[in-house]
Design a protein around this motif. Structure first.
Motif, PDB file in Angstrom:
ATOM      1  N   ASP A  93      -4.492  -7.121 -14.196  1.00 41.11           N
ATOM      2  CA  ASP A  93      -3.058  -6.864 -14.337  1.00 41.11           C
ATOM      3  C   ASP A  93      -2.794  -5.608 -15.170  1.00 41.11           C
ATOM      4  O   ASP A  93      -1.864  -4.850 -14.883  1.00 41.11           O
ATOM      5  CB  ASP A  93      -2.340  -8.078 -14.918  1.00 41.11           C
ATOM      6  CG  ASP A  93      -2.197  -9.204 -13.906  1.00 41.11           C
ATOM      7  OD1 ASP A  93      -2.397  -8.960 -12.697  1.00 41.11           O
ATOM      8  OD2 ASP A  93      -1.880 -10.342 -14.330  1.00 41.11           O
ATOM      9  N   LYS A  94      -3.605  -5.379 -16.181  1.00 46.11           N
ATOM     10  CA  LYS A  94      -3.473  -4.158 -16.987  1.00 46.11           C
ATOM     11  C   LYS A  94      -3.706  -2.940 -16.095  1.00 46.11           C
ATOM     12  O   LYS A  94      -2.973  -1.947 -16.171  1.00 46.11           O
ATOM     13  CB  LYS A  94      -4.465  -4.173 -18.152  1.00 46.11           C
ATOM     14  CG  LYS A  94      -4.341  -2.975 -19.055  1.00 46.11           C
ATOM     15  CD  LYS A  94      -5.137  -3.144 -20.326  1.00 46.11           C
ATOM     16  CE  LYS A  94      -4.843  -1.977 -21.261  1.00 46.11           C
ATOM     17  NZ  LYS A  94      -5.242  -2.253 -22.618  1.00 46.11           N
ATOM     18  N   TYR A  95      -4.717  -3.025 -15.246  1.00 50.53           N
ATOM     19  CA  TYR A  95      -5.023  -1.936 -14.331  1.00 50.53           C
ATOM     20  C   TYR A  95      -3.869  -1.711 -13.350  1.00 50.53           C
ATOM     21  O   TYR A  95      -3.440  -0.575 -13.132  1.00 50.53           O
ATOM     22  CB  TYR A  95      -6.321  -2.232 -13.573  1.00 50.53           C
ATOM     23  CG  TYR A  95      -6.643  -1.212 -12.518  1.00 50.53           C
ATOM     24  CD1 TYR A  95      -7.171   0.027 -12.874  1.00 50.53           C
ATOM     25  CD2 TYR A  95      -6.407  -1.465 -11.178  1.00 50.53           C
ATOM     26  CE1 TYR A  95      -7.466   0.978 -11.919  1.00 50.53           C
ATOM     27  CE2 TYR A  95      -6.698  -0.514 -10.214  1.00 50.53           C
ATOM     28  CZ  TYR A  95      -7.217   0.697 -10.585  1.00 50.53           C
ATOM     29  OH  TYR A  95      -7.496   1.643  -9.629  1.00 50.53           O
ATOM     30  N   LEU A  96      -3.360  -2.801 -12.766  1.00 47.34           N
ATOM     31  CA  LEU A  96      -2.274  -2.681 -11.794  1.00 47.34           C
ATOM     32  C   LEU A  96      -1.021  -2.088 -12.448  1.00 47.34           C
ATOM     33  O   LEU A  96      -0.328  -1.268 -11.847  1.00 47.34           O
ATOM     34  CB  LEU A  96      -1.961  -4.039 -11.163  1.00 47.34           C
ATOM     35  CG  LEU A  96      -3.058  -4.608 -10.267  1.00 47.34           C
ATOM     36  CD1 LEU A  96      -2.742  -6.035  -9.872  1.00 47.34           C
ATOM     37  CD2 LEU A  96      -3.256  -3.737  -9.036  1.00 47.34           C
ATOM     38  N   SER A  97      -0.744  -2.495 -13.663  1.00 51.07           N
ATOM     39  CA  SER A  97       0.402  -1.970 -14.397  1.00 51.07           C
ATOM     40  C   SER A  97       0.233  -0.469 -14.648  1.00 51.07           C
ATOM     41  O   SER A  97       1.167   0.318 -14.491  1.00 51.07           O
ATOM     42  CB  SER A  97       0.553  -2.722 -15.718  1.00 51.07           C
ATOM     43  OG  SER A  97       1.550  -2.152 -16.508  1.00 51.07           O
ATOM     44  N   TYR A  98      -0.963  -0.083 -15.011  1.00 53.64           N
ATOM     45  CA  TYR A  98      -1.267   1.324 -15.264  1.00 53.64           C
ATOM     46  C   TYR A  98      -1.104   2.159 -13.988  1.00 53.64           C
ATOM     47  O   TYR A  98      -0.550   3.249 -14.013  1.00 53.64           O
ATOM     48  CB  TYR A  98      -2.685   1.462 -15.809  1.00 53.64           C
ATOM     49  CG  TYR A  98      -3.216   2.864 -15.801  1.00 53.64           C
ATOM     50  CD1 TYR A  98      -2.805   3.788 -16.766  1.00 53.64           C
ATOM     51  CD2 TYR A  98      -4.132   3.285 -14.837  1.00 53.64           C
ATOM     52  CE1 TYR A  98      -3.289   5.088 -16.754  1.00 53.64           C
ATOM     53  CE2 TYR A  98      -4.607   4.578 -14.822  1.00 53.64           C
ATOM     54  CZ  TYR A  98      -4.189   5.475 -15.781  1.00 53.64           C
ATOM     55  OH  TYR A  98      -4.661   6.761 -15.761  1.00 53.64           O
ATOM     56  N   LYS A  99      -1.595   1.636 -12.865  1.00 54.09           N
ATOM     57  CA  LYS A  99      -1.597   2.395 -11.611  1.00 54.09           C
ATOM     58  C   LYS A  99      -0.214   2.463 -10.969  1.00 54.09           C
ATOM     59  O   LYS A  99       0.062   3.393 -10.220  1.00 54.09           O
ATOM     60  CB  LYS A  99      -2.591   1.787 -10.621  1.00 54.09           C
ATOM     61  CG  LYS A  99      -4.043   1.963 -11.007  1.00 54.09           C
ATOM     62  CD  LYS A  99      -4.460   3.408 -11.123  1.00 54.09           C
ATOM     63  CE  LYS A  99      -4.825   3.999  -9.798  1.00 54.09           C
ATOM     64  NZ  LYS A  99      -5.386   5.342  -9.867  1.00 54.09           N
ATOM     65  N   GLY A 100       0.632   1.459 -11.214  1.00 50.39           N
ATOM     66  CA  GLY A 100       1.968   1.458 -10.614  1.00 50.39           C
ATOM     67  C   GLY A 100       1.911   1.492  -9.103  1.00 50.39           C
ATOM     68  O   GLY A 100       1.202   0.704  -8.474  1.00 50.39           O
ATOM     69  N   LYS A 101       2.620   2.426  -8.504  1.00 48.60           N
ATOM     70  CA  LYS A 101       2.684   2.528  -7.037  1.00 48.60           C
ATOM     71  C   LYS A 101       1.394   3.064  -6.428  1.00 48.60           C
ATOM     72  O   LYS A 101       1.180   2.945  -5.228  1.00 48.60           O
ATOM     73  CB  LYS A 101       3.849   3.422  -6.620  1.00 48.60           C
ATOM     74  CG  LYS A 101       5.204   2.835  -6.933  1.00 48.60           C
ATOM     75  CD  LYS A 101       6.304   3.779  -6.524  1.00 48.60           C
ATOM     76  CE  LYS A 101       7.651   3.188  -6.900  1.00 48.60           C
ATOM     77  NZ  LYS A 101       8.748   4.101  -6.608  1.00 48.60           N
ATOM     78  N   ASP A 102       0.541   3.665  -7.249  1.00 45.18           N
ATOM     79  CA  ASP A 102      -0.701   4.265  -6.750  1.00 45.18           C
ATOM     80  C   ASP A 102      -1.875   3.293  -6.769  1.00 45.18           C
ATOM     81  O   ASP A 102      -3.024   3.703  -6.764  1.00 45.18           O
ATOM     82  CB  ASP A 102      -1.058   5.500  -7.588  1.00 45.18           C
ATOM     83  CG  ASP A 102      -0.052   6.614  -7.418  1.00 45.18           C
ATOM     84  OD1 ASP A 102       0.525   6.722  -6.322  1.00 45.18           O
ATOM     85  OD2 ASP A 102       0.160   7.358  -8.386  1.00 45.18           O
ATOM     86  N   VAL A 103      -1.573   2.013  -6.788  1.00 43.25           N
ATOM     87  CA  VAL A 103      -2.617   1.003  -6.890  1.00 43.25           C
ATOM     88  C   VAL A 103      -3.522   1.023  -5.651  1.00 43.25           C
ATOM     89  O   VAL A 103      -3.064   1.269  -4.539  1.00 43.25           O
ATOM     90  CB  VAL A 103      -2.002  -0.400  -7.114  1.00 43.25           C
ATOM     91  CG1 VAL A 103      -1.234  -0.849  -5.898  1.00 43.25           C
ATOM     92  CG2 VAL A 103      -3.056  -1.407  -7.479  1.00 43.25           C
ATOM     93  N   SER A 104      -4.791   0.785  -5.877  1.00 43.51           N
ATOM     94  CA  SER A 104      -5.733   0.736  -4.755  1.00 43.51           C
ATOM     95  C   SER A 104      -5.687  -0.644  -4.105  1.00 43.51           C
ATOM     96  O   SER A 104      -5.405  -1.647  -4.762  1.00 43.51           O
ATOM     97  CB  SER A 104      -7.156   1.031  -5.237  1.00 43.51           C
ATOM     98  OG  SER A 104      -7.659  -0.065  -5.973  1.00 43.51           O
ATOM     99  N   PHE A 105      -5.968  -0.656  -2.823  1.00 39.66           N
ATOM    100  CA  PHE A 105      -6.006  -1.928  -2.101  1.00 39.66           C
ATOM    101  C   PHE A 105      -7.077  -2.838  -2.696  1.00 39.66           C
ATOM    102  O   PHE A 105      -6.882  -4.046  -2.820  1.00 39.66           O
ATOM    103  CB  PHE A 105      -6.270  -1.700  -0.610  1.00 39.66           C
ATOM    104  CG  PHE A 105      -6.354  -2.987   0.146  1.00 39.66           C
ATOM    105  CD1 PHE A 105      -5.207  -3.642   0.534  1.00 39.66           C
ATOM    106  CD2 PHE A 105      -7.585  -3.561   0.429  1.00 39.66           C
ATOM    107  CE1 PHE A 105      -5.278  -4.853   1.206  1.00 39.66           C
ATOM    108  CE2 PHE A 105      -7.667  -4.760   1.100  1.00 39.66           C
ATOM    109  CZ  PHE A 105      -6.503  -5.411   1.496  1.00 39.66           C
ATOM    110  N   ASP A 106      -8.211  -2.259  -3.067  1.00 47.81           N
ATOM    111  CA  ASP A 106      -9.299  -3.062  -3.636  1.00 47.81           C
ATOM    112  C   ASP A 106      -8.838  -3.846  -4.859  1.00 47.81           C
ATOM    113  O   ASP A 106      -9.236  -4.992  -5.054  1.00 47.81           O
ATOM    114  CB  ASP A 106     -10.482  -2.169  -4.015  1.00 47.81           C
ATOM    115  CG  ASP A 106     -11.205  -1.609  -2.804  1.00 47.81           C
ATOM    116  OD1 ASP A 106     -10.988  -2.113  -1.678  1.00 47.81           O
ATOM    117  OD2 ASP A 106     -11.981  -0.656  -2.975  1.00 47.81           O
ATOM    118  N   ALA A 107      -7.988  -3.239  -5.680  1.00 41.56           N
ATOM    119  CA  ALA A 107      -7.498  -3.930  -6.870  1.00 41.56           C
ATOM    120  C   ALA A 107      -6.622  -5.119  -6.496  1.00 41.56           C
ATOM    121  O   ALA A 107      -6.696  -6.180  -7.127  1.00 41.56           O
ATOM    122  CB  ALA A 107      -6.737  -2.965  -7.766  1.00 41.56           C
ATOM    123  N   LEU A 108      -5.810  -4.958  -5.462  1.00 44.62           N
ATOM    124  CA  LEU A 108      -4.978  -6.079  -4.994  1.00 44.62           C
ATOM    125  C   LEU A 108      -5.860  -7.216  -4.469  1.00 44.62           C
ATOM    126  O   LEU A 108      -5.599  -8.397  -4.719  1.00 44.62           O
ATOM    127  CB  LEU A 108      -4.018  -5.616  -3.903  1.00 44.62           C
ATOM    128  CG  LEU A 108      -2.956  -4.604  -4.319  1.00 44.62           C
ATOM    129  CD1 LEU A 108      -2.169  -4.127  -3.100  1.00 44.62           C
ATOM    130  CD2 LEU A 108      -2.029  -5.209  -5.368  1.00 44.62           C
TER     131      LEU A 108
END
Length: 186
Positions: A93-108
């Motif tokens: 969640d920290k990573y997803l918050s940091y990435k915002g709209k640029d999140v990678s599919f792998d993280a999801l």
């Protein structure tokens, strides 16, 4: 035969990981601030099933200046494999918050898996639905089916299997699973 061939492939793969690890450690000794090496070390340790070591390498990457945020998803995988699900979720969640709209599919995808492994099946279903919307792969439907089964919601599982069967009417496995869920539902 095939088993020996498979063993040889795995042995070569393992040797490749060992060799990569050797060179990455050398690269880190030359330039400890080059944070991409820490991502790769974390990945290698996860592949090898050495999750404590993966976390150590991820933490080293995160400690770099600037922090190597790409270590967070790999750390989440290691934590989840050690059944430290709350920490794994906090990490991803920290990573997803940091990435915002640029999140990678792998993280999801990692987040969905961590939720499932944590027994948070309803949240995992929602996460797998998002994965399926982004990449129409049967795997994400089947993960939803598994979660519905674990929630003892056979008719919901049937609805998801209906989507799968609609795209692949000759999927015998899905047809059998659907029949089993109908029986389970009564």
């Amino acid at each position: 035969g095939l088993a020996r061939s498979s063993y040889n492939t795995m042995d070569r793969y393992s040797q490749g990981l060992d060799e990569a690890e050797k060179y990455l450690k050398k690269a880190i000794s030359i330039d400890p601030a080059y944070s991409n090496s820490y991502i790769q070390m974390t990945e290698i340790k996860n592949i090898q099933g050495k999750y404590d070591e993966a976390i150590t390498w991820a933490d080293k990457g995160i400690a770099c200046q600037p922090p190597q945020m790409e270590c967070y998803p790999h750390k989440a995988v290691a934590l989840s494999n050690l059944h430290l699900h709350d920490q794994a979720l906090a990490c991803i969640d920290k990573y997803l918050s940091y990435k915002g709209k640029d999140v990678s599919f792998d993280a999801l995808e990692i987040r969905a898996s961590v939720l499932e492994n944590a027994g948070r099946y309803s949240a995992a279903i929602t996460a797998y639905e998002t994965c399926y919307q982004l990449k129409k792969q049967d795997t994400y439907l089947l993960r939803q089916v598994t979660c519905y089964d674990l929630l003892n919601k056979p008719l919901e599982a049937v609805k998801v299997l209906d989507k799968l069967i609609a795209t692949n009417p000759s999927d015998d496995t899905a047809l059998v699973k659907r029949a089993k869920f109908y029986i389970k539902a009564g």
